[in-house]
Enzyme design. Structure first.
Site, short mmCIF file in Angstrom:
data_model
loop_
_atom_site.label_atom_id
_atom_site.label_comp_id
_atom_site.label_asym_id
_atom_site.label_seq_id
_atom_site.Cartn_x
_atom_site.Cartn_y
_atom_site.Cartn_z
N HIS A 116 -48.58 -36.43 -6.14
CA HIS A 116 -49.67 -36.30 -5.17
C HIS A 116 -49.30 -35.37 -4.00
O HIS A 116 -49.93 -34.34 -3.78
CB HIS A 116 -50.03 -37.68 -4.63
CG HIS A 116 -50.35 -38.70 -5.68
ND1 HIS A 116 -51.44 -38.60 -6.50
CD2 HIS A 116 -49.71 -39.84 -6.04
CE1 HIS A 116 -51.47 -39.65 -7.31
NE2 HIS A 116 -50.44 -40.41 -7.06
N SER A 117 -48.31 -35.76 -3.25
CA SER A 117 -47.96 -34.99 -2.05
C SER A 117 -47.32 -33.64 -2.37
O SER A 117 -47.65 -32.64 -1.71
CB SER A 117 -47.07 -35.82 -1.13
OG SER A 117 -47.83 -36.88 -0.57
#
Ligand SMILES: [Ca+2]
Length: 316
Positions: free
Chosen positions: A240-241
């Site tokens: 995600h990040s």
């Protein structure tokens, strides 16, 4: 080179993203702020300080919100990111040499004042700190021109509830404040992050590297990959990040994006925290939707090229 401020709730994938940002010459990290989210803000700040110190970053680090702007007490799920928020890696305490004595919102305002029109804000957690900053200084959007957020989902299911993604659900009111402001807002949601997977071969490559970034990824990732294994059906974890950092550092990896109008659900019985995106074409929506904030949603990325580049950078 793009100057960025990174707000994070480190978090294994957030740490993996922060490390990637710190080793990528395409971006300059001018400040880092922390928020509650994956774990409490003390653990988040500890994990963030460890990542910054191991990589020799001298950027200022400010501790941020410990709860949502509406006051809701946070709940944490240690089975995802570990009791320490970094995959139960048992890392020694940092020196907190980067920590400054102002809040995340205050540091954000100061950095934007020092770099007017130049900063991209990368949000990797709940948008609480940025909402507080804009409430403190309503002129902020005139000088902070772009916000790129890992959060929510446009045409994808949620991860904490059937429709809500974690960062959005941790503080829906803050997300609504931020998305409603007059800046360019880019959503890097579960649509693109959930199927961007760091796998067993990637971990093996990272384990063979002696770089400080690789050693931290190798320490934190395995238990996060354990958590994801039954979800993905194979050993790996969603990036995600890190993918959100890539959208800023390597925009050529973005294959498709759409402009959509979006609201954040604040009151739904089953849908609180959902980022409700109007993907209809040619329908009459009424003012609630025709006046909704217009945002950019990343809808496709070159996943394979991203993972290759991520592993190269982390192990270099
Ligand atoms: Ca996060």
């Amino acid at each position: 080179m793009t100057k960025v401020i990174i707000d994070t709730d480190t978090g294994v994938d957030d740490g993996m993203g922060l490390l990637y940002a710190l080793v990528s010459p395409e971006i300059q990290v001018v400040g880092v702020t922390t928020s509650f989210g994956n774990v409490d803000v003390e653990k988040v700040t500890r994990n963030t300080a460890i990542c910054m110190e191991r990589l020799g970053s001298t950027a200022p680090l400010a501790r941020g919100a410990e709860r949502a702007i509406a006051g809701e007490a946070p709940t944490f799920n240690p089975q995802i990111h570990g009791h320490d928020g970094f995959g139960n890696a048992n890392l020694p305490d940092p020196e907190y040499s980067n920590l400054v004595d102002v809040s995340a919102a205050e540091l954000t305002i100061r950095l934007v004042d020092e770099n007017p029109g130049e900063l991209t804000y990368i949000g990797l957690g709940p948008l609480t700190n940025l909402a507080l900053a804009v409430l403190l200084d309503p002129s902020l959007p005139q000088r902070l021109t772009r916000v790129v957020w890992m959060g929510g989902a446009a045409a994808h299911h949620g991860n904490v509830t059937p429709v809500a993604e974690a960062d959005a659900l941790h503080d829906p009111e803050a997300a609504a404040v931020v998305i409603g402001e007059n800046w360019e807002f880019v959503q890097v949601g579960l649509d693109v992050t959930d199927e961007t997977v760091f796998g067993v071969d990637d971990l093996q490559t990272v384990r063979q590297s002696s770089s400080p970034a690789a050693q931290l990824v190798a320490a934190g990732a395995p238990s996060y990959m354990d958590f994801y294994e039954p979800i993905l059906g194979r050993y790996g974890c969603a990036m995600h990040s890190p993918l959100t950092i890539a959208v800023v550092a390597h925009p050529e990896l973005v294959l498709a994006e759409q402009k959509y109008r979006m609201h954040v659900e604040l009151t739904g019985t089953y849908t609180r925290g959902m980022t409700v995106v109007d993907r209809r074409v040619g329908r009459v929506g009424g003012p609630v939707w025709s006046n909704a904030p217009l945002i950019t949603v990343i809808t496709d990325v070159d996943r394979a090229a991203f993972i290759t580049r991520y592993v190269q950078r982390i192990t270099a």
